[in-house]
Design a protein around this motif. Sequence first.
Motif, PDB file in Angstrom:
ATOM      1  N   TYR A  28      78.039  94.191  24.162  1.00 46.87           N
ATOM      2  CA  TYR A  28      77.017  95.036  23.530  1.00 46.87           C
ATOM      3  C   TYR A  28      77.482  96.493  23.548  1.00 46.87           C
ATOM      4  CZ  TYR A  28      72.441  97.244  22.759  1.00 46.87           C
ATOM      5  OH  TYR A  28      71.396  98.004  22.287  1.00 46.87           O
ATOM      6  N   GLN A  29      77.218  97.246  22.478  1.00 48.22           N
ATOM      7  CA  GLN A  29      77.747  98.602  22.337  1.00 48.22           C
ATOM      8  C   GLN A  29      77.292  99.549  23.442  1.00 48.22           C
ATOM      9  OE1 GLN A  29      76.229 100.807  18.941  1.00 48.22           O
ATOM     10  NE2 GLN A  29      74.435  99.476  18.773  1.00 48.22           N
ATOM     11  N   TYR A  30      76.069  99.368  23.943  1.00 49.37           N
ATOM     12  CA  TYR A  30      75.581 100.231  25.016  1.00 49.37           C
ATOM     13  C   TYR A  30      75.773  99.600  26.397  1.00 49.37           C
ATOM     14  CZ  TYR A  30      73.267 102.832  21.274  1.00 49.37           C
ATOM     15  OH  TYR A  30      73.004 103.567  20.148  1.00 49.37           O
ATOM     16  N   ALA A  31      76.344  98.436  26.443  1.00 50.17           N
ATOM     17  CA  ALA A  31      76.578  97.674  27.682  1.00 50.17           C
ATOM     18  C   ALA A  31      75.287  97.093  28.254  1.00 50.17           C
ATOM     19  CB  ALA A  31      77.301  98.513  28.745  1.00 50.17           C
ATOM     20  N   TYR A  32      74.266  97.929  28.496  1.00 51.13           N
ATOM     21  CA  TYR A  32      73.020  97.470  29.092  1.00 51.13           C
ATOM     22  C   TYR A  32      71.844  97.635  28.126  1.00 51.13           C
ATOM     23  CZ  TYR A  32      75.113  97.148  33.748  1.00 51.13           C
ATOM     24  OH  TYR A  32      75.878  96.787  34.830  1.00 51.13           O
ATOM     25  N   SER A  33      70.894  96.721  28.241  1.00 47.37           N
ATOM     26  CA  SER A  33      69.638  96.834  27.494  1.00 47.37           C
ATOM     27  C   SER A  33      68.639  95.843  28.078  1.00 47.37           C
ATOM     28  CB  SER A  33      69.851  96.560  25.999  1.00 47.37           C
ATOM     29  OG  SER A  33      68.675  96.892  25.266  1.00 47.37           O
ATOM     30  N   LYS A  34      67.490  95.730  27.431  1.00 48.93           N
ATOM     31  CA  LYS A  34      66.478  94.777  27.889  1.00 48.93           C
ATOM     32  C   LYS A  34      66.984  93.348  27.703  1.00 48.93           C
ATOM     33  CE  LYS A  34      62.481  97.707  26.801  1.00 48.93           C
ATOM     34  NZ  LYS A  34      61.211  97.796  26.064  1.00 48.93           N
TER      35      LYS A  34
ATOM     36  N   SER B 250      63.709  93.402  31.818  1.00 47.43           N
ATOM     37  CA  SER B 250      64.744  93.589  32.831  1.00 47.43           C
ATOM     38  C   SER B 250      65.969  94.227  32.175  1.00 47.43           C
ATOM     39  CB  SER B 250      65.124  92.249  33.458  1.00 47.43           C
ATOM     40  OG  SER B 250      64.018  91.661  34.110  1.00 47.43           O
ATOM     41  N   TYR B 251      66.498  95.269  32.807  1.00 45.21           N
ATOM     42  CA  TYR B 251      67.644  96.011  32.270  1.00 45.21           C
ATOM     43  C   TYR B 251      68.913  95.324  32.747  1.00 45.21           C
ATOM     44  CZ  TYR B 251      70.055 100.268  30.636  1.00 45.21           C
ATOM     45  OH  TYR B 251      70.843 101.188  29.959  1.00 45.21           O
ATOM     46  N   VAL B 252      69.612  94.670  31.838  1.00 45.95           N
ATOM     47  CA  VAL B 252      70.755  93.828  32.193  1.00 45.95           C
ATOM     48  C   VAL B 252      71.975  94.185  31.353  1.00 45.95           C
ATOM     49  CG1 VAL B 252      69.282  91.889  32.882  1.00 45.95           C
ATOM     50  CG2 VAL B 252      70.064  92.071  30.504  1.00 45.95           C
ATOM     51  N   LYS B 253      73.117  93.733  31.824  1.00 40.77           N
ATOM     52  CA  LYS B 253      74.356  93.924  31.081  1.00 40.77           C
ATOM     53  C   LYS B 253      74.497  92.804  30.058  1.00 40.77           C
ATOM     54  CE  LYS B 253      79.274  94.912  31.638  1.00 40.77           C
ATOM     55  NZ  LYS B 253      80.388  95.100  32.605  1.00 40.77           N
ATOM     56  N   ILE B 254      74.616  93.192  28.782  1.00 37.80           N
ATOM     57  CA  ILE B 254      74.742  92.219  27.698  1.00 37.80           C
ATOM     58  C   ILE B 254      76.205  92.166  27.260  1.00 37.80           C
ATOM     59  CG2 ILE B 254      74.030  91.603  25.362  1.00 37.80           C
ATOM     60  CD1 ILE B 254      71.425  93.074  25.849  1.00 37.80           C
TER      61      ILE B 254
ATOM     62  N   VAL C 211      62.219 100.276  30.753  1.00 35.10           N
ATOM     63  CA  VAL C 211      62.855  99.065  31.280  1.00 35.10           C
ATOM     64  C   VAL C 211      62.563  98.907  32.766  1.00 35.10           C
ATOM     65  CG1 VAL C 211      64.736  99.293  29.609  1.00 35.10           C
ATOM     66  CG2 VAL C 211      65.019 100.215  31.930  1.00 35.10           C
ATOM     67  N   LEU C 212      62.912  97.740  33.296  1.00 33.98           N
ATOM     68  CA  LEU C 212      62.854  97.467  34.727  1.00 33.98           C
ATOM     69  C   LEU C 212      64.283  97.471  35.247  1.00 33.98           C
ATOM     70  CD1 LEU C 212      60.339  94.457  34.674  1.00 33.98           C
ATOM     71  CD2 LEU C 212      59.810  96.875  35.056  1.00 33.98           C
ATOM     72  N   GLN C 213      64.629  98.474  36.034  1.00 35.99           N
ATOM     73  CA  GLN C 213      65.981  98.571  36.604  1.00 35.99           C
ATOM     74  C   GLN C 213      66.004  97.762  37.889  1.00 35.99           C
ATOM     75  OE1 GLN C 213      68.042 101.807  35.630  1.00 35.99           O
ATOM     76  NE2 GLN C 213      69.865 101.121  36.692  1.00 35.99           N
ATOM     77  N   LEU C 214      66.733  96.657  37.886  1.00 38.62           N
ATOM     78  CA  LEU C 214      66.704  95.692  38.975  1.00 38.62           C
ATOM     79  C   LEU C 214      67.722  96.001  40.062  1.00 38.62           C
ATOM     80  CD1 LEU C 214      65.266  94.185  36.640  1.00 38.62           C
ATOM     81  CD2 LEU C 214      66.333  92.091  37.470  1.00 38.62           C
TER      82      LEU C 214
ATOM     83  N   TYR D 198      62.784  96.619  42.038  1.00 41.04           N
ATOM     84  CA  TYR D 198      63.088  97.235  40.745  1.00 41.04           C
ATOM     85  C   TYR D 198      62.441  98.611  40.663  1.00 41.04           C
ATOM     86  CZ  TYR D 198      58.271  96.127  39.522  1.00 41.04           C
ATOM     87  OH  TYR D 198      56.912  96.063  39.504  1.00 41.04           O
ATOM     88  N   GLU D 199      62.876  99.379  39.667  1.00 36.21           N
ATOM     89  CA  GLU D 199      62.289 100.683  39.372  1.00 36.21           C
ATOM     90  C   GLU D 199      61.983 100.753  37.885  1.00 36.21           C
ATOM     91  OE1 GLU D 199      64.071 104.313  41.272  1.00 36.21           O
ATOM     92  OE2 GLU D 199      65.703 102.899  41.697  1.00 36.21           O
ATOM     93  N   ASN D 200      60.941 101.473  37.532  1.00 38.03           N
ATOM     94  CA  ASN D 200      60.640 101.714  36.124  1.00 38.03           C
ATOM     95  C   ASN D 200      61.504 102.880  35.641  1.00 38.03           C
ATOM     96  OD1 ASN D 200      58.373  99.820  35.634  1.00 38.03           O
ATOM     97  ND2 ASN D 200      57.378 101.029  37.227  1.00 38.03           N
ATOM     98  N   LYS D 201      62.284 102.614  34.608  1.00 38.62           N
ATOM     99  CA  LYS D 201      63.180 103.635  34.050  1.00 38.62           C
ATOM    100  C   LYS D 201      63.000 103.699  32.543  1.00 38.62           C
ATOM    101  CE  LYS D 201      65.711 104.752  37.782  1.00 38.62           C
ATOM    102  NZ  LYS D 201      65.986 106.121  38.257  1.00 38.62           N
ATOM    103  N   THR D 202      63.495 104.782  31.954  1.00 40.02           N
ATOM    104  CA  THR D 202      63.462 104.924  30.500  1.00 40.02           C
ATOM    105  C   THR D 202      64.831 105.383  30.015  1.00 40.02           C
ATOM    106  OG1 THR D 202      61.118 105.527  30.514  1.00 40.02           O
ATOM    107  CG2 THR D 202      62.367 106.058  28.536  1.00 40.02           C
ATOM    108  N   TYR D 203      65.344 104.682  28.998  1.00 34.28           N
ATOM    109  CA  TYR D 203      66.616 105.045  28.378  1.00 34.28           C
ATOM    110  C   TYR D 203      66.402 105.213  26.880  1.00 34.28           C
ATOM    111  CZ  TYR D 203      68.786 103.604  32.776  1.00 34.28           C
ATOM    112  OH  TYR D 203      69.126 103.486  34.106  1.00 34.28           O
TER     113      TYR D 203
END
Length: 309
Positions: free
Chosen positions: A105-111, A98-102, A288-291, A277-282
Motif C-alpha cells: 500500500y502506498q502509505y504503508a498503514y491504514s484502516k 484498526s491501524y495496520v500495515k497493508i 484510527v485505533l493505533q494498536l 490501543y490509542e485513538n489517533k488521526t492521520y
Amino acid sequence: MIRLKKIIIVFLLAAAILSGCTSFQQKENSNDARQETKSGEAEEENKEPSAIANETRNFLLIGVDSRGEEDSRSDAILVASYEPSGESIKLVSLMRDSYVKIPDYQYAYSKLNHAYYIGGKDLLKETIEQNFGINIDHTAVIDFMGFTGMLDAIAPDGIEVEVSSKMIEDMGLDLEPGKQKLKGRDLLSYVRFRHDGQSDFGRVDRQQEILIGLKDEVMNQFSSPAGLARFPDVISQAMKYVETDLKIEEALSLGVSFLMNPVTDIETLRVPITDSYENKTYEHAGSVLQLNFEENAEALKQFLETEKE
C-alpha cells in the motif's frame, strides 16, 4: 447430499464458524508470506478431506457495506477457530478502524477495512495474517442483502435483543424499549447501529450477539429429523449472497463432523483488547485505533490456545 453438506458449512461460516488460530510469529516480509501461502495451498491440495475434517479450521467472515455495488468496504471482520472434535467455537472480532500495515500500500498503514476496499478479500486476508500472525484457511463474504436473507431464512420469527429508546428512534421502530424480537432488516439495523457512546465497539458486541443467536436458532430448529429434512430449503435461501472458497470435499467432511459433534458454546474476543490501543488521526486515514500489536497478539494466542502444527 453434496448440496446439503455445502449448505451446512456455508451457514456455519456465516453464523460463526469463522476462524483464527495458529502461529503467532510475525512474518518477516510480504514475499515470505506469499511463499508460505502458496506452500500451504499446495499441502492442502494433497490432504484427504477426512484428514482436513480432523484439524482446527480457520475461517474469515467479511460482512461488506454493500447492497450490490462493485466497490465496498468491510463493515464487519471476524475470525474464529473451529475444531471439529470440540464443542465450542472461538470467535474474534477485529475492529475495522484498526491501524495496520497493508502489503504494497502506498502509505504503508491504514484502516483494516481499507484493505478490502483496495484489494478485496485476498488483500484483507493477507493483511490480517501478516499483522496478527493468524493463518486463514477459508474466507466467506456476505453483503447486506445476504445478511438480511440469512436472518429471514434461519430466524423467520426473529431474534430477541435488548432495544434502547435511542435505537427505536434511530431505526424508526414502533416498539417499546426492552427485550424485543427483531427480524431481517431490523436486525441488520440493530447490528449496524452506532449512534451511542459505544460507537463501533457496540456494533462489534451486537455482531457477536446475533451470530450466537443464529447458532442457537440452528440448533433449535434443525436438531430433529423433521428439522433436518427441511434444512436444505431453508439454508439455500440464506446462502444466495454468500461467496466462499470452501471446497465441496471439505464441506462434506466438515459437515459430517459438525453434525456428529454439535457446537454448544461460542467464546468471543474483541481486538484490540481493552487498554491496548490509542485513538489517533492521520490525514490519509482519518480517525484510527493505533494498536499495541504485541499485547493483542499475546491476547489472541492465549484466547485461541491451540496452535496448528
